[in-house]
Design a protein around this motif. Structure first.
Motif, short mmCIF file in Angstrom:
data_model
loop_
_atom_site.label_atom_id
_atom_site.label_comp_id
_atom_site.label_asym_id
_atom_site.label_seq_id
_atom_site.Cartn_x
_atom_site.Cartn_y
_atom_site.Cartn_z
N MET A 93 0.85 -1.19 0.00
CA MET A 93 0.00 0.00 0.00
C MET A 93 0.89 1.24 0.00
SD MET A 93 -2.90 1.25 2.75
CE MET A 93 -4.12 0.07 2.28
N GLU A 94 0.49 2.22 -0.75
CA GLU A 94 1.25 3.46 -0.83
C GLU A 94 1.15 4.22 0.50
OE1 GLU A 94 0.69 5.71 -4.68
OE2 GLU A 94 -1.02 4.35 -4.75
N ASP A 95 2.15 5.04 0.77
CA ASP A 95 2.04 5.85 1.97
C ASP A 95 1.02 6.97 1.73
OD1 ASP A 95 3.35 7.83 0.53
OD2 ASP A 95 5.16 7.79 1.73
N VAL A 96 0.61 7.60 2.80
CA VAL A 96 -0.47 8.59 2.74
C VAL A 96 -0.11 9.77 1.85
CG1 VAL A 96 -1.85 10.18 4.13
CG2 VAL A 96 -1.38 7.89 4.99
N ASP A 97 1.12 10.24 1.92
CA ASP A 97 1.52 11.38 1.08
C ASP A 97 1.45 11.03 -0.40
OD1 ASP A 97 1.90 13.12 3.20
OD2 ASP A 97 4.02 12.58 3.43
N ALA A 98 1.87 9.83 -0.75
CA ALA A 98 1.81 9.40 -2.15
C ALA A 98 0.36 9.27 -2.59
CB ALA A 98 2.54 8.07 -2.33
N LEU A 99 -0.50 8.78 -1.71
CA LEU A 99 -1.93 8.68 -2.04
C LEU A 99 -2.54 10.06 -2.24
CD1 LEU A 99 -3.13 5.84 0.35
CD2 LEU A 99 -3.24 5.82 -2.14
N LYS A 100 -2.19 11.00 -1.38
CA LYS A 100 -2.70 12.37 -1.53
C LYS A 100 -2.26 12.97 -2.86
CE LYS A 100 -3.10 13.54 3.35
NZ LYS A 100 -2.59 14.39 4.45
N THR A 101 -1.03 12.74 -3.23
CA THR A 101 -0.51 13.24 -4.50
C THR A 101 -1.25 12.60 -5.67
OG1 THR A 101 1.68 13.61 -3.54
CG2 THR A 101 1.55 13.43 -5.95
N ARG A 102 -1.49 11.29 -5.57
CA ARG A 102 -2.22 10.60 -6.64
C ARG A 102 -3.65 11.11 -6.74
NH1 ARG A 102 -4.16 4.65 -7.46
NH2 ARG A 102 -4.25 4.68 -5.20
N VAL A 103 -4.31 11.33 -5.60
CA VAL A 103 -5.68 11.85 -5.61
C VAL A 103 -5.71 13.24 -6.24
CG1 VAL A 103 -7.55 12.70 -4.12
CG2 VAL A 103 -6.56 10.45 -3.71
N LYS A 104 -4.74 14.06 -5.92
CA LYS A 104 -4.69 15.41 -6.49
C LYS A 104 -4.53 15.34 -8.01
CE LYS A 104 -2.36 19.83 -5.93
NZ LYS A 104 -1.35 20.59 -5.21
N LYS A 105 -3.65 14.46 -8.49
CA LYS A 105 -3.44 14.30 -9.93
C LYS A 105 -4.70 13.77 -10.60
CE LYS A 105 -0.59 11.83 -13.27
NZ LYS A 105 0.45 10.84 -13.45
N LEU A 106 -5.32 12.75 -10.01
CA LEU A 106 -6.54 12.18 -10.57
C LEU A 106 -7.68 13.19 -10.56
CD1 LEU A 106 -6.35 8.58 -9.08
CD2 LEU A 106 -6.10 9.22 -11.49
N ASN A 107 -7.74 14.02 -9.53
CA ASN A 107 -8.77 15.05 -9.46
C ASN A 107 -8.62 16.04 -10.62
OD1 ASN A 107 -11.03 16.29 -7.98
ND2 ASN A 107 -9.59 17.98 -7.75
N ALA A 108 -7.39 16.42 -10.91
CA ALA A 108 -7.14 17.33 -12.03
C ALA A 108 -7.55 16.69 -13.36
CB ALA A 108 -5.67 17.74 -12.07
N GLN A 109 -7.23 15.41 -13.52
CA GLN A 109 -7.61 14.70 -14.74
C GLN A 109 -9.13 14.58 -14.86
OE1 GLN A 109 -5.45 11.03 -14.34
NE2 GLN A 109 -3.55 11.90 -15.13
N ALA A 110 -9.80 14.27 -13.76
CA ALA A 110 -11.25 14.14 -13.78
C ALA A 110 -11.92 15.48 -14.07
CB ALA A 110 -11.74 13.57 -12.45
N THR A 111 -11.38 16.54 -13.52
CA THR A 111 -11.93 17.87 -13.77
C THR A 111 -11.76 18.23 -15.25
OG1 THR A 111 -11.48 18.57 -11.51
CG2 THR A 111 -11.75 20.31 -13.15
N GLN A 112 -10.61 17.93 -15.81
CA GLN A 112 -10.40 18.22 -17.23
C GLN A 112 -11.34 17.39 -18.10
OE1 GLN A 112 -8.43 20.65 -18.74
NE2 GLN A 112 -9.74 20.02 -20.43
N ALA A 113 -11.53 16.13 -17.75
CA ALA A 113 -12.44 15.27 -18.51
C ALA A 113 -13.87 15.79 -18.43
CB ALA A 113 -12.35 13.83 -17.99
N LYS A 114 -14.26 16.27 -17.26
CA LYS A 114 -15.59 16.85 -17.08
C LYS A 114 -15.76 18.07 -17.97
CE LYS A 114 -16.41 19.52 -13.62
NZ LYS A 114 -16.66 20.13 -12.29
N MET A 115 -14.75 18.91 -18.00
CA MET A 115 -14.82 20.12 -18.83
C MET A 115 -14.84 19.77 -20.33
SD MET A 115 -15.25 22.45 -16.71
CE MET A 115 -15.32 23.73 -17.94
#
Length: 65
Positions: A1-23
């Motif tokens: 399992m990834e550490d919490v900081d790596a997970l937060k970074t991944r969530v932030k990146k995925l959030n940006a991708q999801a927002t762009q896909a929504k737009m």
């Protein structure tokens, strides 16, 4: 399992991708009927991006609980 900081970074990146896909989906809908052939492709990208984001958020919540 990834550490919490790596997970937060991944969530932030995925959030940006999801927002762009929504737009992108929104922009396509505004242009209809132009480029109607791209509806399924653009919608699939948005679906996949949001599915990945929700899975990562769930993983992060479990890691921080």
């Amino acid at each position: 399992m990834e550490d919490v900081d790596a997970l937060k970074t991944r969530v932030k990146k995925l959030n940006a991708q999801a927002t762009q896909a929504k737009m992108d989906l929104h922009d396509l809908s505004e242009e209809l009927p132009t480029n109607w052939e791209k509806i399924l492709e653009v919608a699939q990208v948005a679906y996949d991006a949001h599915r990945s984001l929700m899975a990562a958020r769930k993983e992060l919540a479990a890691a921080t609980a």
